[in-house]
Design an enzyme around this catalytic site. Sequence first.
Site, PDB file in Angstrom:
ATOM      1  N   HIS A   1      56.660  43.975  28.021  1.00 17.84           N
ATOM      2  CA  HIS A   1      56.629  44.978  26.963  1.00 17.84           C
ATOM      3  C   HIS A   1      56.015  46.260  27.502  1.00 17.84           C
ATOM      4  CE1 HIS A   1      52.258  44.653  25.331  1.00 17.84           C
ATOM      5  NE2 HIS A   1      52.289  44.157  26.541  1.00 17.84           N
TER       6      HIS A   1
ATOM      7  N   CYS B   1      49.031  50.829  30.204  1.00 21.43           N
ATOM      8  CA  CYS B   1      49.940  49.914  29.503  1.00 21.43           C
ATOM      9  C   CYS B   1      51.107  50.648  28.853  1.00 21.43           C
ATOM     10  CB  CYS B   1      49.183  49.098  28.462  1.00 21.43           C
ATOM     11  SG  CYS B   1      47.962  47.994  29.203  1.00 21.43           S
TER      12      CYS B   1
ATOM     13  N   HIS C   1      55.223  46.249  31.518  1.00 25.12           N
ATOM     14  CA  HIS C   1      54.454  45.248  32.258  1.00 25.12           C
ATOM     15  C   HIS C   1      54.612  43.921  31.520  1.00 25.12           C
ATOM     16  CE1 HIS C   1      51.714  46.639  29.109  1.00 25.12           C
ATOM     17  NE2 HIS C   1      51.106  45.464  29.197  1.00 25.12           N
TER      18      HIS C   1
ATOM     19  N   HIS D   1      53.096  39.718  30.541  1.00 21.28           N
ATOM     20  CA  HIS D   1      51.967  38.814  30.317  1.00 21.28           C
ATOM     21  C   HIS D   1      52.458  37.377  30.294  1.00 21.28           C
ATOM     22  CE1 HIS D   1      49.161  41.995  29.133  1.00 21.28           C
ATOM     23  NE2 HIS D   1      50.154  42.523  28.435  1.00 21.28           N
TER      24      HIS D   1
ATOM     25  N   ASP E   1      60.341  34.062  24.918  1.00 23.58           N
ATOM     26  CA  ASP E   1      60.066  33.643  26.290  1.00 23.58           C
ATOM     27  C   ASP E   1      61.035  34.295  27.271  1.00 23.58           C
ATOM     28  OD1 ASP E   1      58.694  32.283  28.318  1.00 23.58           O
ATOM     29  OD2 ASP E   1      60.018  30.539  28.188  1.00 23.58           O
ATOM     30  N   HIS E   2      60.474  34.911  28.302  1.00 24.07           N
ATOM     31  CA  HIS E   2      61.233  35.622  29.335  1.00 24.07           C
ATOM     32  C   HIS E   2      62.116  36.710  28.735  1.00 24.07           C
ATOM     33  CE1 HIS E   2      59.762  32.276  31.735  1.00 24.07           C
ATOM     34  NE2 HIS E   2      59.886  33.116  32.754  1.00 24.07           N
TER      35      HIS E   2
ATOM     36  N   GLU F   1      46.582  37.301  25.061  1.00 25.68           N
ATOM     37  CA  GLU F   1      47.317  38.177  25.968  1.00 25.68           C
ATOM     38  C   GLU F   1      46.803  37.980  27.397  1.00 25.68           C
ATOM     39  OE1 GLU F   1      48.631  42.641  25.410  1.00 25.68           O
ATOM     40  OE2 GLU F   1      46.524  42.516  26.013  1.00 25.68           O
TER      41      GLU F   1
END
Length: 150
Positions: A17, A36, A42, A44, A82-83, A127
């Site tokens: 994100h 950020c 980037h 997480h 996810d991903h 996070e």
Amino acid sequence: MAFIGYISRTEHFSAAHRLHSPHLSDAENLETFGKCNHPGGHGHNYVLEIILRGPIDEKNGMVANIADLKRWIKDSVLDHVDHRNLDRDIAFFATRPSTTENLAAFVWMRLCQVMPEGMLSKVIVWETPKNKVIFTGEGVTAKDIEECAV
């Protein structure tokens, strides 16, 4: 009267994100979100914990079947985040920044649509190992839930 219990399930997912609000100027976004806000984004490795609250069934001894909870989380949340790039792949984040607070609210609204009413107690999203958000559904409206239709 039945005992009241809590159960929890922890899952992991990875997502990218960029912290950027459409309600702020580029300069305000940079000042607010710092590194950020990088245009490349980037990622997480998030940890998600779902906590349910309810009566312990006198016949089966459970608040809810963990197999059901596992399926609700996978089908309503993990399969969608996810991903993925939260900003690009999830319409909910088109009008709001993809902060961990908003991510936790998104998860709540997705899950409350598929679970028995009143059972969802808390959504916790880590996070990083040091930063987490706890969301309990306060302030959520029916209109908000419609925006997150399953």
